[in-house]
Write an enzyme that holds these catalytic residues in place. Structure first.
Site, PDB file in Angstrom:
ATOM      1  N   TYR A  99      -9.287  15.755  -7.327  1.00  0.00           N
ATOM      2  CA  TYR A  99      -8.297  14.578  -8.132  1.00  0.00           C
ATOM      3  C   TYR A  99      -7.512  15.549  -8.971  1.00  0.00           C
ATOM      4  O   TYR A  99      -6.340  15.212  -9.186  1.00  0.00           O
ATOM      5  CB  TYR A  99      -9.337  13.818  -8.886  1.00  0.00           C
ATOM      6  CG  TYR A  99      -8.552  12.898  -9.812  1.00  0.00           C
ATOM      7  CD1 TYR A  99      -7.820  11.607  -9.543  1.00  0.00           C
ATOM      8  CD2 TYR A  99      -8.380  13.142 -11.391  1.00  0.00           C
ATOM      9  CE1 TYR A  99      -7.051  11.089 -10.397  1.00  0.00           C
ATOM     10  CE2 TYR A  99      -7.484  12.574 -12.112  1.00  0.00           C
ATOM     11  CZ  TYR A  99      -6.787  11.484 -11.820  1.00  0.00           C
ATOM     12  OH  TYR A  99      -5.872  10.685 -12.694  1.00  0.00           O
ATOM     13  N   SER A 107      -1.269  13.817 -14.615  1.00  0.00           N
ATOM     14  CA  SER A 107      -2.307  13.819 -15.507  1.00  0.00           C
ATOM     15  C   SER A 107      -2.487  15.015 -16.020  1.00  0.00           C
ATOM     16  O   SER A 107      -2.303  16.182 -15.799  1.00  0.00           O
ATOM     17  CB  SER A 107      -3.544  13.370 -14.534  1.00  0.00           C
ATOM     18  OG  SER A 107      -4.708  13.571 -15.509  1.00  0.00           O
ATOM     19  N   ASP A 157       0.862  -1.274   0.032  1.00  0.00           N
ATOM     20  CA  ASP A 157       0.007  -0.006  -0.251  1.00  0.00           C
ATOM     21  C   ASP A 157       0.990   1.212   0.064  1.00  0.00           C
ATOM     22  O   ASP A 157       1.641   1.291   1.150  1.00  0.00           O
ATOM     23  CB  ASP A 157      -0.718   0.151   1.229  1.00  0.00           C
ATOM     24  CG  ASP A 157      -2.052   1.140   1.070  1.00  0.00           C
ATOM     25  OD1 ASP A 157      -1.558   2.019   0.467  1.00  0.00           O
ATOM     26  OD2 ASP A 157      -2.880   1.105   1.970  1.00  0.00           O
ATOM     27  N   LYS A 192      -3.431  15.762  -8.772  1.00  0.00           N
ATOM     28  CA  LYS A 192      -2.344  15.760  -9.828  1.00  0.00           C
ATOM     29  C   LYS A 192      -1.520  16.886 -10.167  1.00  0.00           C
ATOM     30  O   LYS A 192      -0.246  16.930 -10.260  1.00  0.00           O
ATOM     31  CB  LYS A 192      -3.042  15.287 -11.319  1.00  0.00           C
ATOM     32  CG  LYS A 192      -3.752  13.992 -10.943  1.00  0.00           C
ATOM     33  CD  LYS A 192      -2.628  12.838 -10.769  1.00  0.00           C
ATOM     34  CE  LYS A 192      -2.969  11.332 -10.720  1.00  0.00           C
ATOM     35  NZ  LYS A 192      -2.073  10.232 -10.452  1.00  0.00           N
TER      36      LYS A 192
HETATM   37  N1  LIG Z   1      -7.104   6.099 -16.648  1.00  0.00           N
HETATM   38  C1  LIG Z   1      -6.927   7.385 -17.156  1.00  0.00           C
HETATM   39  O1  LIG Z   1      -7.787   7.887 -18.024  1.00  0.00           O
HETATM   40  C2  LIG Z   1      -5.688   8.261 -16.515  1.00  0.00           C
HETATM   41  C3  LIG Z   1      -5.277   9.328 -17.157  1.00  0.00           C
HETATM   42  C4  LIG Z   1      -4.287  10.120 -16.464  1.00  0.00           C
HETATM   43  C5  LIG Z   1      -3.719   9.616 -15.450  1.00  0.00           C
HETATM   44  N2  LIG Z   1      -3.941   8.654 -14.739  1.00  0.00           N
HETATM   45  C6  LIG Z   1      -3.172   8.266 -13.833  1.00  0.00           C
HETATM   46  O2  LIG Z   1      -2.558   6.818 -14.217  1.00  0.00           O
HETATM   47  C7  LIG Z   1      -2.276   6.132 -12.905  1.00  0.00           C
HETATM   48  C8  LIG Z   1      -2.789   4.548 -13.401  1.00  0.00           C
HETATM   49  O3  LIG Z   1      -3.976   4.567 -13.269  1.00  0.00           O
HETATM   50  P1  LIG Z   1      -4.650   3.618 -14.129  1.00  0.00           P
HETATM   51  O4  LIG Z   1      -5.632   4.504 -15.034  1.00  0.00           O
HETATM   52  O5  LIG Z   1      -3.913   2.867 -14.789  1.00  0.00           O
HETATM   53  O6  LIG Z   1      -5.702   3.123 -13.159  1.00  0.00           O
HETATM   54  P2  LIG Z   1      -6.091   1.465 -12.887  1.00  0.00           P
HETATM   55  O7  LIG Z   1      -7.267   1.509 -11.714  1.00  0.00           O
HETATM   56  O8  LIG Z   1      -6.090   0.427 -13.778  1.00  0.00           O
HETATM   57  O9  LIG Z   1      -4.766   1.092 -11.851  1.00  0.00           O
HETATM   58  C9  LIG Z   1      -4.344   1.522 -10.819  1.00  0.00           C
HETATM   59  C10 LIG Z   1      -3.564   0.376  -9.811  1.00  0.00           C
HETATM   60  O10 LIG Z   1      -3.242   1.089  -8.792  1.00  0.00           O
HETATM   61  C11 LIG Z   1      -3.205   0.094  -7.630  1.00  0.00           C
HETATM   62  N3  LIG Z   1      -3.418   1.110  -6.467  1.00  0.00           N
HETATM   63  C12 LIG Z   1      -4.652   1.852  -5.941  1.00  0.00           C
HETATM   64  N4  LIG Z   1      -4.256   2.160  -4.892  1.00  0.00           N
HETATM   65  C13 LIG Z   1      -3.139   1.538  -4.377  1.00  0.00           C
HETATM   66  C14 LIG Z   1      -2.264   1.854  -3.122  1.00  0.00           C
HETATM   67  N5  LIG Z   1      -2.858   2.570  -2.040  1.00  0.00           N
HETATM   68  N6  LIG Z   1      -1.245   1.181  -2.962  1.00  0.00           N
HETATM   69  C15 LIG Z   1      -0.666   0.361  -3.888  1.00  0.00           C
HETATM   70  N7  LIG Z   1      -1.344   0.226  -5.358  1.00  0.00           N
HETATM   71  C16 LIG Z   1      -2.634   0.876  -5.359  1.00  0.00           C
HETATM   72  C17 LIG Z   1      -4.810  -0.617  -8.124  1.00  0.00           C
HETATM   73  O11 LIG Z   1      -4.641  -1.915  -7.671  1.00  0.00           O
HETATM   74  C18 LIG Z   1      -4.469  -0.713  -9.381  1.00  0.00           C
HETATM   75  O12 LIG Z   1      -3.710  -1.897  -9.900  1.00  0.00           O
HETATM   76  C19 LIG Z   1      -2.746   6.844 -11.929  1.00  0.00           C
HETATM   77  O13 LIG Z   1      -1.923   7.417 -11.051  1.00  0.00           O
HETATM   78  C20 LIG Z   1      -3.801   7.557 -12.506  1.00  0.00           C
HETATM   79  O14 LIG Z   1      -4.346   8.748 -11.673  1.00  0.00           O
HETATM   80  C21 LIG Z   1      -5.125   7.632 -15.279  1.00  0.00           C
END
Ligand SMILES: NC(=O)c1ccc[n+]([C@@H]2O[C@H](COP(=O)([O-])OP(=O)(O)OC[C@H]3O[C@@H](n4cnc5c(N)ncnc54)[C@H](O)[C@@H]3O)[C@@H](O)[C@H]2O)c1
Length: 251
Positions: A154, A141, A60, A158
């Protein structure tokens, strides 16, 4: 495509069991890095680690002791650490800002911001003590640069990631520790449905993506490629950037 750009590097990828993090871990492993996937979800992390032939740890990122454990794992298993990708992230469901709860606020600030505070608090002293040129890549982001409504805290979390990345880049540049952020535009991952603010239909997802000049969302491959460059020695003179991986959305 030439492989081996991360040969002999040891990398921790948080949130590597899903979405963008999985893309980053995959690219890093393919380029020769020794990867540790650190994720809350042990089952998914184990499956992907097996597939990639890498390590995983149920962690975590909001807990200091888990960062201590991750550093210990990297040192014991691989003899050290070179790269950290702070990718794990969370959001609450898009909603009017006045409906955001204390729990929503704490979630985004803890997972998105406190995690980076903790990772640097534990790992920067390791790099300094061992005189190693560490590389931090923080997944921010486009939301922190060009925010959309309904995700105030959120988006703000970021923006904090982007700002802290720049500050630490200038503070630790003299010690050759590099800090960069990658700013993806919306992609299709585990959290996308929470961003929409509308029912999760193909039409509504297409509406979100229609604001991207290159005409599509961001993929895990796009994010993996950007992170690979920033992590590699090709980027040894690059620090403090917020690299938008967004098909032109932020122009
Ligand atoms: N999906 C989008 O459109 C988008 C756009 C811009 C930025 N992001 C950023 O990209 C990053 C990855 O997100 P994603 O879109 O791949 O989402 P996702 O939900 O597919 O993956 C997130 C992962 O983080 C893990 N996680 C969550 N809380 C945690 C914690 N406390 N400790 C350890 N692991 C933890 C989850 O188990 C999951 O495997 C994030 O920082 C998100 O904010 C996403």
């Amino acid at each position: 495509m030439a492989y081996g750009r991360l040969e002999n590097k040891v990398a921790i990828v948080t949130g590597g069991a899903s979405g963008f993090g999985r893309g980053i871990a995959t690219k890093f492993a393919r380029e020769g890095a020794k990867v540790i996937i650190a994720d809350l979800s042990g089952e998914a992390a184990e499956t992907i680690a097996k597939e990639l032939g890498c390590q995983y740890s149920v962690a975590d990122v909001t807990k200091r002791e888990h960062w201590n454990d991750l550093l210990k794992l990297a040192v014991e298993q691989f003899g050290g650490l070179d790269i950290i990708v702070n990718n794990a992230g969370a959001t609450y469901k898009n909603k009017p800002t006045m409906e955001v709860t204390d729990n929503d606020f704490d979630l985004v600030m803890n997972v998105n911001v406190k995690s980076i505070y903790l990772s640097t608090s534990v790992l920067v002293p390791y790099f300094l003590d061992n005189k190693r040129p560490g590389v931090f890549i923080n997944i921010a982001s486009t939301a922190g640069i060009r925010p959309r409504p309904g995700l105030t805290w959120y988006n703000a979390s970021k923006a904090a990631v982007s700002n802290a990345t720049k500050t630490m880049a200038v503070e630790y540049g003299p010690q050759k520790i590099r800090f960069n952020a990658v700013c993806p535009v919306v992609g299709s991952t585990g959290m996308t449905h929470l961003f929409l603010g509308k029912p999760d239909t193909e039409e509504n997802r297409a509406g979100f993506v229609s604001t991207v000049p290159l005409g599509r969302g961001c993929t895990p491959v796009d994010v993996g490629n950007a992170c690979c460059y920033l992590a590699s020695d090709e980027a040894e003179f690059i620090t403090g950037v917020n690299l938008e991986v967004d098909g032109g959305r932020c122009v």
